[in-house]
Design an enzyme around this catalytic site. Structure first.
Site, PDB file in Angstrom:
ATOM      1  N   GLN A 131      59.401-100.224 -73.435  1.00 29.93           N
ATOM      2  CA  GLN A 131      59.190 -98.783 -73.328  1.00 29.93           C
ATOM      3  C   GLN A 131      60.295 -98.164 -72.467  1.00 29.93           C
ATOM      4  O   GLN A 131      60.361 -98.425 -71.269  1.00 29.93           O
ATOM      5  CB  GLN A 131      57.829 -98.514 -72.672  1.00 29.93           C
ATOM      6  CG  GLN A 131      57.528 -97.043 -72.491  1.00 29.93           C
ATOM      7  CD  GLN A 131      56.251 -96.813 -71.693  1.00 29.93           C
ATOM      8  OE1 GLN A 131      55.887 -97.638 -70.854  1.00 29.93           O
ATOM      9  NE2 GLN A 131      55.573 -95.719 -71.939  1.00 29.93           N
ATOM     10  N   GLY A 132      61.132 -97.357 -73.068  1.00 27.75           N
ATOM     11  CA  GLY A 132      62.251 -96.756 -72.331  1.00 27.75           C
ATOM     12  C   GLY A 132      61.966 -95.304 -71.993  1.00 27.75           C
ATOM     13  O   GLY A 132      62.523 -94.386 -72.610  1.00 27.75           O
ATOM     14  N   SER A 134      61.027 -94.154 -68.171  1.00 31.35           N
ATOM     15  CA  SER A 134      61.446 -93.798 -66.803  1.00 31.35           C
ATOM     16  C   SER A 134      62.949 -93.932 -66.606  1.00 31.35           C
ATOM     17  O   SER A 134      63.587 -94.822 -67.174  1.00 31.35           O
ATOM     18  CB  SER A 134      60.755 -94.705 -65.791  1.00 31.35           C
ATOM     19  OG  SER A 134      59.378 -94.702 -65.995  1.00 31.35           O
ATOM     20  N   SER A 166      59.650-102.617 -68.351  1.00 32.41           N
ATOM     21  CA  SER A 166      58.963-103.908 -68.258  1.00 32.41           C
ATOM     22  C   SER A 166      59.458-104.874 -69.329  1.00 32.41           C
ATOM     23  O   SER A 166      59.509-104.510 -70.509  1.00 32.41           O
ATOM     24  CB  SER A 166      57.451-103.736 -68.429  1.00 32.41           C
ATOM     25  OG  SER A 166      56.933-102.925 -67.421  1.00 32.41           O
ATOM     26  N   GLU A 249      48.622 -95.181 -73.779  1.00 34.15           N
ATOM     27  CA  GLU A 249      48.975 -96.096 -72.693  1.00 34.15           C
ATOM     28  C   GLU A 249      47.971 -95.933 -71.548  1.00 34.15           C
ATOM     29  O   GLU A 249      47.448 -96.903 -71.010  1.00 34.15           O
ATOM     30  CB  GLU A 249      50.398 -95.807 -72.194  1.00 34.15           C
ATOM     31  CG  GLU A 249      50.824 -96.754 -71.078  1.00 34.15           C
ATOM     32  CD  GLU A 249      52.209 -96.440 -70.498  1.00 34.15           C
ATOM     33  OE1 GLU A 249      52.804 -95.406 -70.853  1.00 34.15           O
ATOM     34  OE2 GLU A 249      52.674 -97.254 -69.675  1.00 34.15           O
ATOM     35  N   GLU A 377      48.296 -89.494 -58.492  1.00 31.64           N
ATOM     36  CA  GLU A 377      48.505 -88.094 -58.070  1.00 31.64           C
ATOM     37  C   GLU A 377      48.820 -87.217 -59.287  1.00 31.64           C
ATOM     38  O   GLU A 377      48.322 -86.096 -59.398  1.00 31.64           O
ATOM     39  CB  GLU A 377      49.671 -87.988 -57.062  1.00 31.64           C
ATOM     40  CG  GLU A 377      49.405 -88.591 -55.686  1.00 31.64           C
ATOM     41  CD  GLU A 377      49.609 -90.109 -55.653  1.00 31.64           C
ATOM     42  OE1 GLU A 377      50.018 -90.683 -56.689  1.00 31.64           O
ATOM     43  OE2 GLU A 377      49.338 -90.724 -54.613  1.00 31.64           O
TER      44      GLU A 377
HETATM   45  C1  LIG Z   1      53.998-102.287 -63.180  1.00 30.99           C
HETATM   46  C2  LIG Z   1      54.827-101.142 -63.715  1.00 30.99           C
HETATM   47  C3  LIG Z   1      55.343-101.205 -64.995  1.00 30.99           C
HETATM   48  C4  LIG Z   1      56.142-100.153 -65.481  1.00 30.99           C
HETATM   49  N1  LIG Z   1      56.663-100.285 -66.748  1.00 30.99           N
HETATM   50  C5  LIG Z   1      57.433 -99.287 -67.244  1.00 30.99           C
HETATM   51  C6  LIG Z   1      58.017 -99.421 -68.554  1.00 30.99           C
HETATM   52  O1  LIG Z   1      57.858-100.443 -69.235  1.00 30.99           O
HETATM   53  N2  LIG Z   1      58.784 -98.413 -69.013  1.00 30.99           N
HETATM   54  C7  LIG Z   1      58.997 -97.269 -68.300  1.00 30.99           C
HETATM   55  O2  LIG Z   1      59.657 -96.382 -68.821  1.00 30.99           O
HETATM   56  N3  LIG Z   1      58.481 -97.120 -67.043  1.00 30.99           N
HETATM   57  C8  LIG Z   1      57.712 -98.109 -66.503  1.00 30.99           C
HETATM   58  N4  LIG Z   1      57.186 -97.981 -65.220  1.00 30.99           N
HETATM   59  C9  LIG Z   1      57.549 -96.806 -64.401  1.00 30.99           C
HETATM   60  C10 LIG Z   1      56.389 -95.841 -64.169  1.00 30.99           C
HETATM   61  O3  LIG Z   1      56.080 -95.121 -65.326  1.00 30.99           O
HETATM   62  C11 LIG Z   1      56.819 -94.944 -62.997  1.00 30.99           C
HETATM   63  O4  LIG Z   1      56.901 -95.774 -61.845  1.00 30.99           O
HETATM   64  C12 LIG Z   1      55.826 -93.809 -62.732  1.00 30.99           C
HETATM   65  O5  LIG Z   1      55.833 -92.877 -63.779  1.00 30.99           O
HETATM   66  C13 LIG Z   1      56.134 -93.085 -61.393  1.00 30.99           C
HETATM   67  O6  LIG Z   1      57.462 -92.643 -61.347  1.00 30.99           O
HETATM   68  P1  LIG Z   1      58.439 -93.008 -60.116  1.00 30.99           P
HETATM   69  O7  LIG Z   1      58.306 -94.491 -59.857  1.00 30.99           O
HETATM   70  O8  LIG Z   1      59.778 -92.462 -60.440  1.00 30.99           O
HETATM   71  O9  LIG Z   1      57.819 -92.285 -58.862  1.00 30.99           O
HETATM   72  P2  LIG Z   1      58.027 -90.728 -58.375  1.00 30.99           P
HETATM   73  O10 LIG Z   1      57.905 -89.887 -59.583  1.00 30.99           O
HETATM   74  O11 LIG Z   1      59.349 -90.714 -57.644  1.00 30.99           O
HETATM   75  O12 LIG Z   1      56.844 -90.577 -57.425  1.00 30.99           O
HETATM   76  C14 LIG Z   1      56.829 -91.065 -56.079  1.00 30.99           C
HETATM   77  C15 LIG Z   1      55.515 -90.616 -55.424  1.00 30.99           C
HETATM   78  O13 LIG Z   1      55.456 -89.177 -55.380  1.00 30.99           O
HETATM   79  C16 LIG Z   1      54.277 -88.715 -56.018  1.00 30.99           C
HETATM   80  N5  LIG Z   1      54.555 -87.460 -56.741  1.00 30.99           N
HETATM   81  C17 LIG Z   1      55.634 -87.197 -57.536  1.00 30.99           C
HETATM   82  N6  LIG Z   1      55.547 -85.947 -58.045  1.00 30.99           N
HETATM   83  C18 LIG Z   1      54.373 -85.429 -57.573  1.00 30.99           C
HETATM   84  C19 LIG Z   1      53.708 -84.170 -57.747  1.00 30.99           C
HETATM   85  N7  LIG Z   1      54.224 -83.211 -58.537  1.00 30.99           N
HETATM   86  N8  LIG Z   1      52.526 -83.983 -57.097  1.00 30.99           N
HETATM   87  C20 LIG Z   1      51.993 -84.936 -56.304  1.00 30.99           C
HETATM   88  N9  LIG Z   1      52.575 -86.145 -56.100  1.00 30.99           N
HETATM   89  C21 LIG Z   1      53.748 -86.385 -56.728  1.00 30.99           C
HETATM   90  C22 LIG Z   1      53.911 -89.799 -56.999  1.00 30.99           C
HETATM   91  O14 LIG Z   1      52.529 -89.769 -57.338  1.00 30.99           O
HETATM   92  C23 LIG Z   1      54.266 -91.053 -56.203  1.00 30.99           C
HETATM   93  O15 LIG Z   1      53.224 -91.380 -55.307  1.00 30.99           O
HETATM   94  C24 LIG Z   1      56.402 -99.011 -64.691  1.00 30.99           C
HETATM   95  C25 LIG Z   1      55.878 -98.947 -63.377  1.00 30.99           C
HETATM   96  C26 LIG Z   1      55.113-100.001 -62.893  1.00 30.99           C
HETATM   97  C27 LIG Z   1      54.581 -99.899 -61.487  1.00 30.99           C
END
Ligand SMILES: Cc1cc2nc3c(=O)[nH]c(=O)nc-3n(C[C@H](O)[C@H](O)[C@H](O)COP(=O)(O)OP(=O)(O)OC[C@H]3O[C@@H](n4cnc5c(N)ncnc54)[C@H](O)[C@@H]3O)c2cc1C
Length: 393
Positions: A131-132, A134, A166, A249, A377
């Site tokens: 899944q591409g 993030s 992932s 998902e 969140e």
């Molecule tokens: C086990 C695992 C597998 C994953 N697999 C994939 C995958 O296969 N493909 C893929 O594309 N992605 C994948 N991801 C990524 C996942 O989708 C992102 O980690 C997730 O969407 C959060 O984005 P971020 O890590 O950039 O955090 P951020 O967006 O930077 O957030 C950081 C913190 O700020 C909070 N926050 C951000 N904006 C707000 C707001 N507006 N209001 C309140 N709080 C806020 C968030 O809740 C979080 O606590 C995976 C993540 C994990 C943990």
């Protein structure tokens, strides 16, 4: 005998005759999961046989139409299959992003050629999908993504980077969100593309965790040529597909909240904390386990109701956020309670038996549930805005 009763009997007989004994034990660790794909190494002959037998019947995707490799089962029949499988503790023959993410999106938005081409391969576990979504700077604010596709007539040239992909280094294909209309508003310039990971310009770099393991990668696209027929839905309308896929998902991740494989009550009994009547002796632990059990039953009923509504064509929509939020918080509670119930046994990290350390590892893994697929969140924000219609910034 009703049709459903005879279906149950036939299914029971078929499973009895075809499910190998070693596939009738719970999935305990990553190696027990059959992900499929061109490079997948089966952990045993039984794992391979089980996949072949289930997929030849269409039962890896029981409700998908038969013409696309599915089982063509009704909702009631699929429920019976699930019950009969859990009766003999049969493992799923195949778990894949293709089944629970891409497949539903293709069924809704794919062309007939795409459905005929990709869906049967997914049901047979021949292609492993990544899944591409993030990107650095585009996680919760996914529409801020910057990976771009330049229009070259019959193809796009894609450049950019994804992160947290992932298992990307073990996958064959990736479904990716790419900005193809640079001047369109944020949500309208994105396309949903299917990209073969062996094509020139696609590369992955594993991200090593503190445990030494690497379940995620960075994925890079350098001048990757993607033919126009590899778009799902219309150019610039990828956000519709992305949101629909995310609702699947999220509902699937939420499903972990019903937690059939993890039972803190048996953990408490296993660690010997019982009185002479066989009851868990610690009253606080007992009350916590009772509360969790009741909440899990209520959650399962809600999950089932929303799934029924979705099967009836009503769509899951923002309710997926409710399921995702509550299901993942419940799952984290279950794992924490399991660790409390196990006492010091739960702290074991590795030992002589293959399952040693599983509770601690599963507990740590459960922490990621409320991040992957959109954080808690963000789900609460969606609920506030779209369901409760509260004012927002
Ligand atoms: C086990 C695992 C597998 C994953 N697999 C994939 C995958 O296969 N493909 C893929 O594309 N992605 C994948 N991801 C990524 C996942 O989708 C992102 O980690 C997730 O969407 C959060 O984005 P971020 O890590 O950039 O955090 P951020 O967006 O930077 O957030 C950081 C913190 O700020 C909070 N926050 C951000 N904006 C707000 C707001 N507006 N209001 C309140 N709080 C806020 C968030 O809740 C979080 O606590 C995976 C993540 C994990 C943990």
């Amino acid at each position: 005998m009703s049709n459903l009763e005879s279906f149950r009997n036939e299914t029971r007989d078929w499973l009895e005759a075809n499910c190998p004994d070693s596939m009738r034990t719970p999935i305990k660790s990553e190696k027990d999961i059959c992900w499929g794909g061109k490079r997948f190494e089966f952990a045993s002959d039984d794992q391979k046989i089980w996949l072949e037998r289930m997929s030849s019947r269409g039962w890896t995707c029981p409700t998908w139409p038969e013409e696309y490799g599915g089982g063509g089962l009704s909702k009631e029949e699929a429920e019976i299959l699930k019950e009969e499988m859990s009766r003999i503790k049969a493992r799923p023959a195949l778990i894949s992003f293709g089944i629970w993410m891409l497949g539903p999106a293709l069924l809704k938005y794919g062309t007939e050629e795409q459905k005929k081409h990709y869906l049967p391969q997914i049901t047979r576990g021949e292609i492993r999908w990544a899944q591409g979504y993030s990107e650095p700077g585009a996680g919760s604010d996914l529409a801020a993504l910057r990976t771009k596709g330049d229009d070259k007539g019959d193809h796009w040239v894609v450049n950019g980077q994804k992160v947290w992909t992932s298992y990307a280094d073990e996958c064959d294909w990736i479904f990716a969100l790419v900005r193809t209309e640079p001047d369109a508003p944020k949500h309208l310039g994105i396309s949903f593309l299917l990209i073969d990971m062996t094509w020139d310009g696609v590369s992955t770099k594993p991200i090593k965790l503190i445990s030494g393991k690497s379940p995620f990668c960075e994925t890079f696209f350098d001048d990757v040529e993607v033919p126009k027929e590899n778009i799902v839905h219309e150019a610039g309308r990828g956000w519709d597909v992305a949101k629909y896929l995310l609702s699947h998902e999220r509902a699937n991740i939420a499903g972990g909240g019903s937690g059939a494989q993890m039972n803190p009550a048996s953990a408490a009994r296993q660690s010997g904390e019982v009185d002479e009547d066989g009851r868990i002796s610690d009253p606080i632990l007992r009350a916590d386990i009772a509360r969790l059990t009741i909440d899990a039953l209520a959650f399962e009923t809600t999950l089932q109701r929303i799934k029924d509504q979705a099967d009836g064509g009503q769509g899951v929509g923002a309710k997926a956020s409710m399921l995702k939020y509550y299901g993942t918080e419940l799952n984290k509670r279950r794992h924490e309670l399991n660790m409390s119930a196990l006492g010091s046994d739960g702290l074991l990290w590795e030992g002589d038996n293959p399952e040693d350390g599983d509770p601690a590892r599963s507990w740590l893994r459960s922490r990621a549930n409320s991040i992957e697929g959109g954080t808690s969140e963000i789900q609460l924000n969606i609920l506030a805005k779209r369901v409760l219609e509260l004012p927002g910034g």
